[in-house]
Design a protein around this motif. Structure first.
Motif, PDB file in Angstrom:
ATOM      1  N   PRO A 302       0.789  -1.247   0.000  1.00  0.00           N
ATOM      2  CA  PRO A 302       0.000   0.000   0.000  1.00  0.00           C
ATOM      3  C   PRO A 302       0.821   1.296   0.000  1.00  0.00           C
ATOM      4  N   PRO A 303       1.926   1.398   0.757  1.00  0.00           N
ATOM      5  CA  PRO A 303       2.680   2.663   0.724  1.00  0.00           C
ATOM      6  C   PRO A 303       3.159   3.044  -0.677  1.00  0.00           C
ATOM      7  N   LYS A 304       3.446   2.044  -1.492  1.00  0.00           N
ATOM      8  CA  LYS A 304       3.915   2.317  -2.859  1.00  0.00           C
ATOM      9  C   LYS A 304       2.828   3.025  -3.666  1.00  0.00           C
ATOM     10  N   ILE A 305       1.595   2.599  -3.520  1.00  0.00           N
ATOM     11  CA  ILE A 305       0.473   3.212  -4.245  1.00  0.00           C
ATOM     12  C   ILE A 305       0.269   4.644  -3.767  1.00  0.00           C
ATOM     13  N   ILE A 306       0.340   4.837  -2.458  1.00  0.00           N
ATOM     14  CA  ILE A 306       0.106   6.177  -1.904  1.00  0.00           C
ATOM     15  C   ILE A 306       1.229   7.129  -2.321  1.00  0.00           C
ATOM     16  N   LEU A 307       2.478   6.651  -2.335  1.00  0.00           N
ATOM     17  CA  LEU A 307       3.600   7.490  -2.770  1.00  0.00           C
ATOM     18  C   LEU A 307       3.427   7.919  -4.228  1.00  0.00           C
ATOM     19  N   SER A 308       2.932   7.009  -5.052  1.00  0.00           N
ATOM     20  CA  SER A 308       2.688   7.332  -6.456  1.00  0.00           C
ATOM     21  C   SER A 308       1.631   8.427  -6.590  1.00  0.00           C
ATOM     22  N   ARG A 309       0.559   8.298  -5.822  1.00  0.00           N
ATOM     23  CA  ARG A 309      -0.511   9.315  -5.858  1.00  0.00           C
ATOM     24  C   ARG A 309      -0.028  10.638  -5.274  1.00  0.00           C
ATOM     25  N   LEU A 310       0.809  10.555  -4.273  1.00  0.00           N
ATOM     26  CA  LEU A 310       1.382  11.757  -3.667  1.00  0.00           C
ATOM     27  C   LEU A 310       2.255  12.500  -4.677  1.00  0.00           C
ATOM     28  N   ALA A 311       3.002  11.737  -5.469  1.00  0.00           N
ATOM     29  CA  ALA A 311       3.843  12.350  -6.509  1.00  0.00           C
ATOM     30  C   ALA A 311       2.975  13.104  -7.517  1.00  0.00           C
ATOM     31  N   ASP A 312       1.862  12.512  -7.908  1.00  0.00           N
ATOM     32  CA  ASP A 312       0.958  13.195  -8.845  1.00  0.00           C
ATOM     33  C   ASP A 312       0.389  14.469  -8.223  1.00  0.00           C
ATOM     34  N   TYR A 313       0.075  14.423  -6.942  1.00  0.00           N
ATOM     35  CA  TYR A 313      -0.459  15.599  -6.254  1.00  0.00           C
ATOM     36  C   TYR A 313       0.518  16.771  -6.268  1.00  0.00           C
ATOM     37  N   VAL A 314       1.799  16.471  -6.120  1.00  0.00           N
ATOM     38  CA  VAL A 314       2.832  17.509  -6.033  1.00  0.00           C
ATOM     39  C   VAL A 314       2.788  18.458  -7.219  1.00  0.00           C
ATOM     40  N   VAL A 315       2.537  17.932  -8.428  1.00  0.00           N
ATOM     41  CA  VAL A 315       2.540  18.805  -9.609  1.00  0.00           C
ATOM     42  C   VAL A 315       1.140  19.302  -9.990  1.00  0.00           C
ATOM     43  N   ARG A 316       0.117  18.817  -9.297  1.00  0.00           N
ATOM     44  CA  ARG A 316      -1.249  19.269  -9.590  1.00  0.00           C
ATOM     45  C   ARG A 316      -1.755  20.285  -8.594  1.00  0.00           C
ATOM     46  N   ARG A 317      -1.011  20.497  -7.517  1.00  0.00           N
ATOM     47  CA  ARG A 317      -1.498  21.367  -6.447  1.00  0.00           C
ATOM     48  C   ARG A 317      -1.613  22.815  -6.915  1.00  0.00           C
ATOM     49  N   THR A 318      -2.480  23.530  -6.264  1.00  0.00           N
ATOM     50  CA  THR A 318      -2.720  24.922  -6.633  1.00  0.00           C
ATOM     51  C   THR A 318      -2.330  25.911  -5.516  1.00  0.00           C
ATOM     52  N   CYS A 319      -1.764  25.373  -4.431  1.00  0.00           N
ATOM     53  CA  CYS A 319      -1.276  26.249  -3.359  1.00  0.00           C
ATOM     54  C   CYS A 319      -0.183  25.524  -2.582  1.00  0.00           C
TER      55      CYS A 319
END
Length: 319
Positions: A302-319
């Motif tokens: 599970p941590p691998k999946i969450i890290l992948s999603r976290l990486a996507d969040y880093v470049v999609r964030r707006t603040c």
């Protein structure tokens, strides 16, 4: 991954409790300053420690202490940054320096560093301690480099990559490595996580710098183009200074520190016309793709999946 989902990770509530406890001493003053620690933030760095330390069995107390120490280090650096930048607010609240003075803020930042090192030595993780001290040393070097290049239109992309490596990317990589060390991960997997964190850190800082030009000021917590007005030339403007149509005028604005509303509008329009903002975003996305390739070397947990999603969040964030 919305930020509230990240903040619901197992262990982060314990980190919050430890932060409340350790951000104040037995004196009358440090409890007054502790709002700078406990009022929030993304908690990205402690989350990375918790996730990377969850691939194999790890004592929860040790992992929580390590994650707490790293957030204390991060907050201490922000308290000091606010003194240097004469910042009046952070996340919509007065900074320690604005409310209580620079002298108190510097001492409180030192207090937080001391609390962090006390936690890091508690569990005998010498490797983590060595890596964190190197991360702090590099963070300071990076800030010194960046400050030395303020208002300098001759700054290069190589200069930029050098100081974001030191002030941001290495520290995020060290967060990943701290978790990996705590759970005694095999060397090849540790290396993969450290590289993942490094690429993620580059992308995080590039996105942060991009938001100075694109974000809603209310969401960002400061006016747009504020970094530029303070002389910090990040990747978008460094690239704009290479554009023949705009370079001369932009150079004069920076050298003369002539940051009028009209000149700021000129720079914003030029960045749009040249497609530089989109180029910067694409570069950050490329770094995230490289980061995620390193996750392929890790166990399917599970941590691998969450890290992948976290990486996507880093470049999609707006603040």
């Amino acid at each position: 991954m919305p930020i509230w989902e990240l903040q619901s990770l197992p262990g982060l509530k314990q980190v919050e409790a430890r932060l409340r406890e350790l951000s104040r001493g037995e004196d009358s003053w440090t409890p007054l300053f502790s709002d700078s620690v406990i009022r929030g933030g993304k908690r990205l760095r402690p989350a990375m420690v918790l996730l990377c330390g969850s691939f194999y069995a790890t004592p929860q107390t040790e992992l929580v202490d390590m994650a707490t120490a790293i957030e204390l280090i991060h907050t201490a650096s922000l308290v000091h940054d606010d003194v240097i930048d004469h910042a009046a607010s952070r996340r919509g609240h007065p900074t320690v320096s604005a409310k209580w003075g620079d002298h108190q803020a510097v001492l409180y930042g030192d207090f937080l560093f001391a609390r962090a090192f006390s936690l890091l030595t508690k569990h005998g993780q010498v490797g983590v301690l060595e890596n964190m001290t190197r991360a702090i040393s590099l963070m300071c070097e990076g800030e010194i480099e960046q400050a030395a290049l303020r208002f300098n239109p001759n700054v290069t992309e190589a200069d930029y990559i050098s100081y974001i490596h030191k002030k941001t990317a290495y520290f995020i990589s060290a967060c990943c490595l701290a978790g990996a060390e705590a759970c005694d991960m095999p060397p090849a997997e540790k290396k993969a996580l450290a590289t993942f964190g490094l690429q993620l850190g580059y992308a995080f800082q590039m996105t942060d710098d991009l938001l100075d030009y694109t974000a809603n000021p209310g969401a960002l917590g400061k006016p747009t183009l504020q970094d530029l007005k303070e002389g910090y030339l990040t990747l978008p403007v460094i690239r704009l200074l290479k554009e023949p149509r705009f370079a001369l005028h932009v150079r004069k604005i920076i050298e003369n520190r002539d940051f009028t509303a009209n000149n700021m509008e000129f720079i914003s329009r030029a960045l749009q016309e040249c497609g530089i903002l989109q180029q910067t975003q694409e570069r950050a996305r490329t770094l995230i793709a490289r980061a995620k390739r390193n996750l392929e070397k890790l166990p399917q947990k599970p941590p691998k999946i969450i890290l992948s999603r976290l990486a996507d969040y880093v470049v999609r964030r707006t603040c």
